[in-house]
Design an enzyme around this catalytic site. Sequence first.
Site, mmCIF file in Angstrom:
data_model
loop_
_atom_site.group_PDB
_atom_site.id
_atom_site.type_symbol
_atom_site.label_atom_id
_atom_site.label_comp_id
_atom_site.label_asym_id
_atom_site.label_seq_id
_atom_site.Cartn_x
_atom_site.Cartn_y
_atom_site.Cartn_z
ATOM 1 N N HIS A 14 0.841 -1.197 0.000
ATOM 2 C CA HIS A 14 0.000 0.000 0.000
ATOM 3 C C HIS A 14 0.874 1.245 0.000
ATOM 4 O O HIS A 14 0.379 2.359 0.067
ATOM 5 C CB HIS A 14 -0.900 0.027 1.254
ATOM 6 C CG HIS A 14 -2.017 -0.966 1.210
ATOM 7 N ND1 HIS A 14 -1.806 -2.310 1.284
ATOM 8 C CD2 HIS A 14 -3.353 -0.799 1.088
ATOM 9 C CE1 HIS A 14 -2.965 -2.940 1.218
ATOM 10 N NE2 HIS A 14 -3.922 -2.043 1.101
ATOM 11 N N ASN A 15 2.200 1.040 -0.024
ATOM 12 C CA ASN A 15 3.135 2.156 0.092
ATOM 13 C C ASN A 15 3.333 2.798 -1.292
ATOM 14 O O ASN A 15 3.818 2.151 -2.225
ATOM 15 C CB ASN A 15 4.458 1.583 0.646
ATOM 16 C CG ASN A 15 5.566 2.602 0.756
ATOM 17 O OD1 ASN A 15 5.807 3.386 -0.150
ATOM 18 N ND2 ASN A 15 6.259 2.578 1.881
ATOM 19 N N ALA A 16 2.939 4.069 -1.410
ATOM 20 C CA ALA A 16 2.949 4.733 -2.720
ATOM 21 C C ALA A 16 4.352 4.761 -3.328
ATOM 22 O O ALA A 16 4.510 4.570 -4.540
ATOM 23 C CB ALA A 16 2.405 6.152 -2.587
ATOM 24 N N GLY A 17 5.372 4.987 -2.506
ATOM 25 C CA GLY A 17 6.747 5.059 -3.026
ATOM 26 C C GLY A 17 7.189 3.717 -3.595
ATOM 27 O O GLY A 17 7.765 3.637 -4.682
ATOM 28 N N ASP A 74 9.574 -6.251 1.684
ATOM 29 C CA ASP A 74 9.738 -5.733 3.033
ATOM 30 C C ASP A 74 11.135 -5.156 3.093
ATOM 31 O O ASP A 74 12.103 -5.802 2.684
ATOM 32 C CB ASP A 74 9.531 -6.792 4.112
ATOM 33 C CG ASP A 74 9.274 -6.105 5.440
ATOM 34 O OD1 ASP A 74 8.231 -5.434 5.569
ATOM 35 O OD2 ASP A 74 10.130 -6.191 6.340
ATOM 36 N N TYR A 165 13.259 7.441 3.759
ATOM 37 C CA TYR A 165 14.534 7.924 4.285
ATOM 38 C C TYR A 165 15.538 8.277 3.170
ATOM 39 O O TYR A 165 16.731 8.448 3.447
ATOM 40 C CB TYR A 165 15.167 6.850 5.176
ATOM 41 C CG TYR A 165 14.422 6.502 6.443
ATOM 42 C CD1 TYR A 165 13.171 5.875 6.416
ATOM 43 C CD2 TYR A 165 14.978 6.759 7.696
ATOM 44 C CE1 TYR A 165 12.508 5.531 7.577
ATOM 45 C CE2 TYR A 165 14.320 6.409 8.868
ATOM 46 C CZ TYR A 165 13.079 5.796 8.800
ATOM 47 O OH TYR A 165 12.439 5.456 9.957
ATOM 48 N N ARG A 200 16.079 -2.260 -3.630
ATOM 49 C CA ARG A 200 14.871 -2.807 -4.258
ATOM 50 C C ARG A 200 15.174 -3.255 -5.689
ATOM 51 O O ARG A 200 14.752 -4.321 -6.116
ATOM 52 C CB ARG A 200 13.768 -1.735 -4.244
ATOM 53 C CG ARG A 200 12.434 -2.194 -4.781
ATOM 54 C CD ARG A 200 11.299 -1.282 -4.330
ATOM 55 N NE ARG A 200 11.219 -1.248 -2.878
ATOM 56 C CZ ARG A 200 11.708 -0.253 -2.115
ATOM 57 N NH1 ARG A 200 12.250 0.816 -2.665
ATOM 58 N NH2 ARG A 200 11.650 -0.325 -0.809
HETATM 59 P P1 IMP Z 1 7.880 -1.831 5.249
HETATM 60 O O1 IMP Z 1 8.666 -2.650 4.269
HETATM 61 O O2 IMP Z 1 6.479 -1.621 4.807
HETATM 62 O O3 IMP Z 1 8.000 -2.365 6.637
HETATM 63 O O4 IMP Z 1 8.470 -0.361 5.266
HETATM 64 C C1 IMP Z 1 9.814 -0.111 5.064
HETATM 65 C C2 IMP Z 1 10.135 1.327 5.310
HETATM 66 O O5 IMP Z 1 11.524 1.477 5.015
HETATM 67 C C3 IMP Z 1 9.397 2.289 4.388
HETATM 68 O O6 IMP Z 1 8.285 2.844 5.004
HETATM 69 C C4 IMP Z 1 10.441 3.363 4.117
HETATM 70 O O7 IMP Z 1 10.371 4.370 5.037
HETATM 71 C C5 IMP Z 1 11.768 2.675 4.335
HETATM 72 N N1 IMP Z 1 12.324 2.381 3.017
HETATM 73 C C6 IMP Z 1 12.318 1.197 2.361
HETATM 74 N N2 IMP Z 1 12.852 1.326 1.148
HETATM 75 C C7 IMP Z 1 13.192 2.622 1.032
HETATM 76 C C8 IMP Z 1 13.772 3.369 -0.031
HETATM 77 O O8 IMP Z 1 14.042 2.876 -1.142
HETATM 78 N N3 IMP Z 1 13.971 4.653 0.237
HETATM 79 C C9 IMP Z 1 13.662 5.253 1.414
HETATM 80 N N4 IMP Z 1 13.098 4.620 2.416
HETATM 81 C C10 IMP Z 1 12.865 3.298 2.217
#
Ligand code: IMP
Length: 215
Positions: A14-17, A74, A165, A200
């Site tokens: 659900h993470n837009a980025g 993740d 970040y 990633r």
């Molecule tokens: P999760 O995988 O949903 O537990 O979230 C991982 C968190 O790590 C994200 O919310 C980001 O804040 C951080 N994160 C993961 N990959 C990146 C990236 O490529 N750039 C910046 N922050 C990242």
Amino acid sequence: MHSLNGRKIVVASHNAGKLREFSDLMAPFGFEAKSAKDYGLPEPEETGATFEENAYIKAFAAARATGLPALSDDSGLCVDALDGAPGVYTANWAEKEDGSRDFGMAMQRTEVAMQQVGATEPAQRSGRFVAVICLAFPDGEAEYYRGEVEGRLVWPPRGDLGFGYDPVFLPGGHDKTFGEMSAQEKHGWKPGEPDALSHRARAFQKFAEARLGTE
Ligand code: IMP
């Protein structure tokens, strides 16, 4: 081994980025990629203690709910001076009391924690981004692809590109933070080109080589 011949896949995020980055990375492969959000799926609770466990929770929940193969990611930032924190809790460090997320606050929190342990010199500020991609099928079969990128944390944050970040992470051998790089520079990879840069894209490159027949 199950196949991906149907070329339909759910991106279990659900993470837009992350969704934006996955859609960039998958674009060359002719996949119909819809997100868990497009299917109206709830976000499962990430109760695992490792990136692999949390990646599986997300991918399997989406695969079971849709009957399609699902790909999750993740990821997190592991800072050596903080014994690997925030690690699997990287997203949690951004959580505010009202449940919303503030990454400016999360970067600040990381910086305060580093100052508290005296990690002020560049050599003391090493860390890495880690991403574990899980491909899961509705019957529970799963496979994992891990990507890592070494670098160091800078302060103050630099750049407003990317997400999370990115503005405090300077990948080794580069003079721009991820927050100062275009998506193409941050991924550093497309099919037929050499090594990916971001965690990633490195994980995705392994997935693509194993599953999509690209070198
Ligand atoms: P999760 O995988 O949903 O537990 O979230 C991982 C968190 O790590 C994200 O919310 C980001 O804040 C951080 N994160 C993961 N990959 C990146 C990236 O490529 N750039 C910046 N922050 C990242």
